[in-house]
Motif scaffolding. Structure first.
Motif, PDB file in Angstrom:
ATOM      1  N   ALA A 212     -34.037  -7.410 -19.615  1.00 37.18           N
ATOM      2  CA  ALA A 212     -33.465  -6.112 -19.940  1.00 37.18           C
ATOM      3  C   ALA A 212     -33.299  -6.163 -21.623  1.00 37.18           C
ATOM      4  O   ALA A 212     -32.743  -7.326 -22.089  1.00 37.18           O
ATOM      5  CB  ALA A 212     -32.420  -5.647 -19.190  1.00 37.18           C
ATOM      6  N   LYS A 213     -33.297  -5.008 -22.138  1.00 42.32           N
ATOM      7  CA  LYS A 213     -32.834  -5.151 -23.651  1.00 42.32           C
ATOM      8  C   LYS A 213     -31.874  -3.761 -23.852  1.00 42.32           C
ATOM      9  O   LYS A 213     -32.117  -2.810 -23.553  1.00 42.32           O
ATOM     10  CB  LYS A 213     -34.038  -4.910 -24.747  1.00 42.32           C
ATOM     11  N   LEU A 214     -30.642  -3.910 -24.237  1.00 43.58           N
ATOM     12  CA  LEU A 214     -29.709  -3.176 -24.269  1.00 43.58           C
ATOM     13  C   LEU A 214     -29.514  -2.730 -25.722  1.00 43.58           C
ATOM     14  O   LEU A 214     -29.577  -3.568 -26.558  1.00 43.58           O
ATOM     15  CB  LEU A 214     -28.357  -3.541 -23.974  1.00 43.58           C
ATOM     16  N   SER A 215     -29.553  -1.542 -26.349  1.00 37.21           N
ATOM     17  CA  SER A 215     -29.299  -1.156 -27.672  1.00 37.21           C
ATOM     18  C   SER A 215     -27.917  -0.457 -27.834  1.00 37.21           C
ATOM     19  O   SER A 215     -27.522   0.552 -26.925  1.00 37.21           O
ATOM     20  CB  SER A 215     -30.297   0.049 -28.218  1.00 37.21           C
TER      21      SER A 215
ATOM     22  N   LEU B 196     -29.250 -10.855 -15.504  1.00 32.56           N
ATOM     23  CA  LEU B 196     -29.403  -9.607 -14.996  1.00 32.56           C
ATOM     24  C   LEU B 196     -29.397  -9.618 -13.307  1.00 32.56           C
ATOM     25  O   LEU B 196     -28.771  -8.731 -12.710  1.00 32.56           O
ATOM     26  CB  LEU B 196     -30.920  -9.108 -15.428  1.00 32.56           C
ATOM     27  N   GLN B 197     -30.145 -10.608 -12.677  1.00 33.56           N
ATOM     28  CA  GLN B 197     -30.090 -10.617 -11.215  1.00 33.56           C
ATOM     29  C   GLN B 197     -28.817 -10.868 -10.957  1.00 33.56           C
ATOM     30  O   GLN B 197     -27.862 -10.449  -9.751  1.00 33.56           O
ATOM     31  CB  GLN B 197     -30.802 -11.689 -10.777  1.00 33.56           C
TER      32      GLN B 197
ATOM     33  N   TYR C 175     -36.480  -2.188 -20.020  1.00 38.25           N
ATOM     34  CA  TYR C 175     -36.834  -3.593 -19.153  1.00 38.25           C
ATOM     35  C   TYR C 175     -38.062  -3.701 -19.574  1.00 38.25           C
ATOM     36  O   TYR C 175     -39.022  -3.115 -20.070  1.00 38.25           O
ATOM     37  CB  TYR C 175     -36.991  -3.163 -17.582  1.00 38.25           C
ATOM     38  N   THR C 176     -38.580  -5.257 -19.492  1.00 38.91           N
ATOM     39  CA  THR C 176     -39.698  -5.847 -19.854  1.00 38.91           C
ATOM     40  C   THR C 176     -40.222  -6.746 -18.508  1.00 38.91           C
ATOM     41  O   THR C 176     -39.192  -7.393 -17.934  1.00 38.91           O
ATOM     42  CB  THR C 176     -39.473  -6.801 -21.106  1.00 38.91           C
ATOM     43  N   ILE C 177     -41.199  -6.628 -18.288  1.00 34.71           N
ATOM     44  CA  ILE C 177     -41.657  -7.148 -16.943  1.00 34.71           C
ATOM     45  C   ILE C 177     -42.736  -8.199 -17.445  1.00 34.71           C
ATOM     46  O   ILE C 177     -43.951  -7.876 -17.849  1.00 34.71           O
ATOM     47  CB  ILE C 177     -42.282  -6.238 -16.119  1.00 34.71           C
TER      48      ILE C 177
END
Length: 117
Positions: free
Chosen positions: A47-50, A67-68, A39-41
């Protein structure tokens, strides 16, 4: 009366929510295994999925709105009651995606007078 409700999601639930939403909307999702979720705030939560397939890693960035929408859809598909008329915001609390739902926070308090005839 004001109400605050928080629903905290595991990483697995968030990944499931994103994949279910993307599948429902026929959006592209890379093939392979999801190996990490970060997660980046910064002015909201992203969000970043690998995703790894045969040693090759693809990254998928998920914007806050998606995301929400994914976690709200996840709750709805599992019959978790969510109020329709409420403010919903996504936060990260102790490393977990958290949907914060507030009701009646913008309504002014009503004055009730007792004993007046």
């Amino acid at each position: 009366m004001k109400e605050l409700r928080c629903i905290v999601f595991t990483d697995r639930e968030v990944v499931t929510a994103i994949t279910e939403r993307r599948r429902k909307l026929n959006d592209v999702f890379p093939e392979g295994d999801v190996t990490s979720l970060d997660y980046t705030i910064d002015r909201g939560v992203t969000a970043k999925l690998s995703v790894t397939l045969n040693g090759a890693v693809s990254e998928l960035a998920i914007a806050e709105q998606e995301l929400q929408a994914a976690v709200v859809g996840y709750c709805m598909s599992r019959n978790i009651p969510l109020p329709a008329v409420a403010d919903k915001a996504l936060y990260v609390i102790k490393g977990r995606a958290t949907l914060m739902i507030t009701m009646n926070f913008r309504k002014p308090a009503r004055l009730v007078v007792l004993g007046v005839e």
